[in-house]
Design a protein around this motif. Structure first.
Motif, PDB file in Angstrom:
ATOM      1  N   ALA A  25      32.300  32.502  36.667  1.00  0.00           N
ATOM      2  CA  ALA A  25      32.925  32.027  35.436  1.00  0.00           C
ATOM      3  C   ALA A  25      33.531  33.165  34.638  1.00  0.00           C
ATOM      4  O   ALA A  25      34.629  33.053  34.086  1.00  0.00           O
ATOM      5  CB  ALA A  25      31.894  31.275  34.593  1.00  0.00           C
ATOM      6  N   ALA A  26      32.809  34.294  34.558  1.00  0.00           N
ATOM      7  CA  ALA A  26      33.307  35.446  33.802  1.00  0.00           C
ATOM      8  C   ALA A  26      34.596  35.983  34.422  1.00  0.00           C
ATOM      9  O   ALA A  26      35.578  36.270  33.713  1.00  0.00           O
ATOM     10  CB  ALA A  26      32.244  36.544  33.756  1.00  0.00           C
ATOM     11  N   ALA A  27      34.609  36.084  35.744  1.00  0.00           N
ATOM     12  CA  ALA A  27      35.811  36.587  36.430  1.00  0.00           C
ATOM     13  C   ALA A  27      36.963  35.594  36.298  1.00  0.00           C
ATOM     14  O   ALA A  27      38.120  35.990  36.088  1.00  0.00           O
ATOM     15  CB  ALA A  27      35.491  36.834  37.904  1.00  0.00           C
ATOM     16  N   MET A  28      36.641  34.312  36.391  1.00  0.00           N
ATOM     17  CA  MET A  28      37.661  33.279  36.283  1.00  0.00           C
ATOM     18  C   MET A  28      38.280  33.279  34.880  1.00  0.00           C
ATOM     19  O   MET A  28      39.496  33.135  34.721  1.00  0.00           O
ATOM     20  CB  MET A  28      37.024  31.907  36.587  1.00  0.00           C
ATOM     21  N   LYS A  29      37.428  33.458  33.862  1.00  0.00           N
ATOM     22  CA  LYS A  29      37.914  33.484  32.479  1.00  0.00           C
ATOM     23  C   LYS A  29      38.844  34.670  32.263  1.00  0.00           C
ATOM     24  O   LYS A  29      39.944  34.519  31.689  1.00  0.00           O
ATOM     25  CB  LYS A  29      36.741  33.565  31.519  1.00  0.00           C
ATOM     26  N   GLU A  30      38.439  35.859  32.704  1.00  0.00           N
ATOM     27  CA  GLU A  30      39.275  37.052  32.509  1.00  0.00           C
ATOM     28  C   GLU A  30      40.622  36.884  33.192  1.00  0.00           C
ATOM     29  O   GLU A  30      41.675  37.216  32.633  1.00  0.00           O
ATOM     30  CB  GLU A  30      38.555  38.290  33.059  1.00  0.00           C
ATOM     31  N   TRP A  31      40.595  36.357  34.420  1.00  0.00           N
ATOM     32  CA  TRP A  31      41.850  36.132  35.157  1.00  0.00           C
ATOM     33  C   TRP A  31      42.721  35.119  34.435  1.00  0.00           C
ATOM     34  O   TRP A  31      43.933  35.314  34.293  1.00  0.00           O
ATOM     35  CB  TRP A  31      41.508  35.645  36.565  1.00  0.00           C
ATOM     36  N   ALA A  32      42.116  34.035  33.940  1.00  0.00           N
ATOM     37  CA  ALA A  32      42.877  32.984  33.258  1.00  0.00           C
ATOM     38  C   ALA A  32      43.508  33.513  31.976  1.00  0.00           C
ATOM     39  O   ALA A  32      44.677  33.225  31.675  1.00  0.00           O
ATOM     40  CB  ALA A  32      41.965  31.798  32.955  1.00  0.00           C
ATOM     41  N   ILE A  33      42.739  34.301  31.204  1.00  0.00           N
ATOM     42  CA  ILE A  33      43.269  34.852  29.949  1.00  0.00           C
ATOM     43  C   ILE A  33      44.437  35.793  30.230  1.00  0.00           C
ATOM     44  O   ILE A  33      45.447  35.797  29.517  1.00  0.00           O
ATOM     45  CB  ILE A  33      42.140  35.572  29.166  1.00  0.00           C
ATOM     46  N   GLY A  83      48.859  26.538  29.848  1.00  0.00           N
ATOM     47  CA  GLY A  83      47.966  27.329  29.008  1.00  0.00           C
ATOM     48  C   GLY A  83      46.501  26.984  29.119  1.00  0.00           C
ATOM     49  O   GLY A  83      45.691  27.422  28.294  1.00  0.00           O
ATOM     50  N   SER A  84      46.127  26.201  30.131  1.00  0.00           N
ATOM     51  CA  SER A  84      44.716  25.858  30.339  1.00  0.00           C
ATOM     52  C   SER A  84      44.296  26.174  31.769  1.00  0.00           C
ATOM     53  O   SER A  84      45.104  26.088  32.704  1.00  0.00           O
ATOM     54  CB  SER A  84      44.461  24.372  30.065  1.00  0.00           C
ATOM     55  N   LEU A  85      43.030  26.553  31.908  1.00  0.00           N
ATOM     56  CA  LEU A  85      42.428  26.727  33.220  1.00  0.00           C
ATOM     57  C   LEU A  85      41.929  25.367  33.686  1.00  0.00           C
ATOM     58  O   LEU A  85      41.052  24.769  33.048  1.00  0.00           O
ATOM     59  CB  LEU A  85      41.270  27.721  33.135  1.00  0.00           C
TER      60      LEU A  85
END
Length: 704
Positions: A54-62, A143-145
């Motif tokens: 989740a942390a990696a996915m969030k950073e990539w998405a941002i 603009g959303s994951l």
């Protein structure tokens, strides 16, 4: 120029997808291995692993501009659903940080109370759960994951289309592995179903679309006289793309490539304003997600091009409707296609076993295959000479049919010699002729190394037909395994041949290589005992037939409660669809068409009277004929409109789902057809300037 494009497309493709390449780059090795194991083997994902993902996915998405995330699911509405939450988390002092936990990734809790449940839960039981499907990669849109998920009730019942699909894939994998290992192919660890969905659609001018209540509310035209030209010249099929259409297709390709959808083919279809898009094969659940995404993006990109994309199966009367061919195959974890006959299919035991498993499955569960494509829209095209008949049959082609015949009769198969095509001009290359032609009238056709199911409608989620196909084939493989599991190795080949022979004799009734459009085939199919379920109300009771309930429960696809809930949801959706069409038609005829008719009759009458006033000897026979014809039409319209209004009110009072659906099919649709015939006859006489909505001429031929 071509070099430049070829460099950018690989960079573009999947750029908005949290795919395997991104995971490999961004996740710690141990986390990547654990997630990869979950994806490959379906093992449980621990929370600490989910937190890291989740942390990696969030950073990539941002980094790609996302501010929100959403669990993207497929409820029983037939569309997709999403609720967006931002990544922000207040930390005091008017400050926020961007957070996304493993718990938020794995599970969501949307309000399920307003989604169809077919009685699985009471309205006040609002809680539902969305569960991450890690086998279908997350992506970024608007603009959303987006996190692909399954959707279930508080008590765990499936409320969506994805959960049964995943269950059916697991069932088929389990039974296919048992048979493969029995045949000596022990290295295989997983069998996946793959799908390629050919998507047909119409494009019309957006301003014209907005002026048609029927297109806005129903997706199809409920009235409308035919244009002087339709598809009879056969000049649109594979024709040169119009600039506006080509620009739309270009942008659609690019947006879908960014989202990792492997779209490959695009062309004009047979009807004017009709087109097709087709992707490369993908694993079933990913392909289903991609097709839902494709339909969404088709509409979104059309809007930005000042177009409207119509996905209804029959938006225009008198020209071909739209389907969605479902290309289906079985592939092992090593990339082996189990439906590839090879150069010598008569000697390919493994292929013949899986081929017969599919044939037996379609024969035994042809009624369910028909149910899986039943809808109010698709009923308009099945059985017409534009789509396969409502009778399910299998086309194998001459070579495979001969192979099976030789097995049944115990004779040697004589393979046809390859013939080189002689086209006539010396400059053209020679190439080998296929051993069989293609049959466009067949509902279920073998096309080289896959089966093409041609009955699904263009607006349909391809989840349903693949749930049925996967489960039915799983059952066939289970029966094959039970027959062969205790056979000694030295007798296996002989027993397989006997089993194949028996299965061919039992299931050859489903095989038909001829023209499915003829009346003769309808009679022949009846003699063979094949189903001819012409409409959804005819077909759907088979969904709850005892043999079909037993199938679903045995392979853990549906519980009995889930089966009946879907039965009720489908019937209710069918009746609601036709109810909306009836109300829309009444509204259009009363408020739009008849005022135009009366205005034209009034003006023509005035013209005739002015002629006589000017010079009594002048003939007004043309005007009189128009007035007489339209007056007769208006009288017919009044009667037909009254009948439709009265019968619709009766339908509104009905409660039993199947009885209601049958009434809508037998009475309301018949009333609508009668009313339409009178309206269309009158519309053909009235000048377009009097009509408050665009005609077929404008809708089908306005794009340049």
């Amino acid at each position: 120029m071509m070099k430049e494009v070829s460099k950018t497309i690989p960079e573009l493709y999947g750029s908005l997808v949290f795919n395997d390449k991104v995971m490999r780059e961004r996740l710690p090795k141990d986390t990547y291995k654990a997630l990869h194991k979950t994806i490959q083997n379906g093992t449980h994902l621990e929370l600490d692993v989910a937190n890291t993902v989740a942390a990696a996915m969030k950073e990539w998405a941002i980094e790609h501009g996302a501010t929100h995330f959403t669990h993207w699911f497929q409820p029983m509405t037939g569309f997709t659903a999403e609720k967006h939450d931002s990544f922000i988390s207040p930390v005091g002092g008017g400050q926020v940080i961007m957070e996304f936990s493993g718990k938020e990734l794995i599970k969501g809790e949307p309000d399920a109370s307003s989604f169809p449940s077919g009685g699985l839960r009471a309205t006040f039981e609002a809680r539902g759960y969305t569960a991450w499907d890690p086998t279908s990669p997350a992506f970024i849109k608007d603009g959303s994951l987006y996190i692909p998920t399954a959707f279930c009730s508080y008590n765990g019942e499936a409320l969506d289309k994805k959960t049964p699909l995943l269950r059916s894939m697991e069932a088929l994998n389990k039974e296919a592995l048992k048979v493969l290992h029995l045949l000596g192919n022990t290295k295989v660890k997983k069998v996946d179903t793959t799908i390629g969905s050919e998507q047909e659609y119409f494009l019309v001018d957006k301003d014209l679309y907005k002026k048609r209540k029927d297109l806005l509310f129903c997706g199809r035209t409920l009235i409308g006289a035919p244009a002087p030209k339709g598809q009879e010249m056969e000049d649109h099929y594979f024709g040169v793309l119009k600039p506006k259409v080509a620009a739309y297709m270009h942008d659609l390709d690019e947006e879908l490539w960014k989202l990792g959808v492997p779209v490959k083919t695009k062309h004009n279809e047979v009807a004017p304003a009709q087109h097709e898009l087709a992707p490369v094969f993908d694993t079933a659940n990913v392909a289903v997600d991609h097709n839902q995404l494709t339909m969404e993006m088709m509409k979104k990109i059309a809007d930005s091009h000042h177009l409207a994309c119509l996905l209804h199966e029959k938006p225009f009367e008198g020209v071909n409707g739209s389907g969605k061919h479902n290309n289906w195959s079985l592939v092992t974890d090593s990339g082996e296609n189990l439906l590839d006959p090879g150069k010598t299919p008569a000697e390919n035991t493994q292929f013949l076993v899986f081929l017969m498993a599919v044939i037996a499955a379609v024969d035994d569960y042809a009624d369910l295959m028909r149910v899986s494509v039943a809808s109010a829209g698709n009923d308009h095209r099945l059985g017409a000479n534009e789509a396969p008949p409502a009778i399910v049959s299998i086309f194998l082609g001459d070579e495979l049919t001969s192979v099976l015949k030789s097995i049944e009769e115990g004779t040697d198969f004589l393979k046809q010699k390859q013939i080189l095509m002689e086209i006539g001009a010396k400059v053209l290359p020679h190439f080998a002729k296929d051993t069989t032609d293609r049959n466009r009238t067949s509902p279920f056709a073998f096309t080289g190394n896959k089966f093409e199911f041609r009955m699904p409608g263009s607006a349909l989620s391809v989840a349903e037909p693949n749930v049925i196909l996967n489960t039915a084939v799983a059952e066939s493989l289970s029966r094959i395994y039970e027959v062969l599991k205790d056979v000694p190795e030295e007798q296996m080949e002989e027993q397989i041949q006997e089993l194949l022979k028996s299965m061919i004799t039992q299931h050859k009734r489903i095989l038909f290589n001829g023209n499915g459009y003829t009346d003769e085939w309808v009679e022949e199919a009846k003699k063979r005992g094949l189903f001819n379920l012409k409409s959804l109300p005819d077909a759907l009771p088979q969904f709850i037939a005892e043999k079909n309930i037993d199938l679903f429960i045995k392979h853990r696809i549906f519980t009995k409660e889930e089966i009946y809930s879907r039965y009720e949801i489908i019937l209710e959706n069918y009746s609601k669809t036709i109810h909306i069409e009836s109300l829309t038609m009444q509204d259009m005829v009363k408020k739009d068409f008849t005022p135009a008719l009366f205005a034209y009759v009034s003006d023509v009458t005035k013209e005739a009277l002015d002629k006589r006033k000017l010079l009594p000897s002048l003939s007004a026979s043309y005007e009189e004929k128009i007035v007489q014809t339209l007056t007769e039409s208006s009288e017919q319209i009044v009667l037909a409109l009254a009948a439709l209004t009265e019968d619709t009110k009766k339908a509104e009072q009905m409660e039993e789902p199947l009885e209601t659906a049958r009434y809508y099919h037998d009475s309301i649709l018949k009333d609508m057809d009668t009313l339409r015939a009178s309206v269309d006859q009158a519309e053909a006489i009235i000048p377009g300037s009097y009509l408050p909505y665009p005609t077929y001429d404008e809708l089908l031929f306005s794009l340049r």
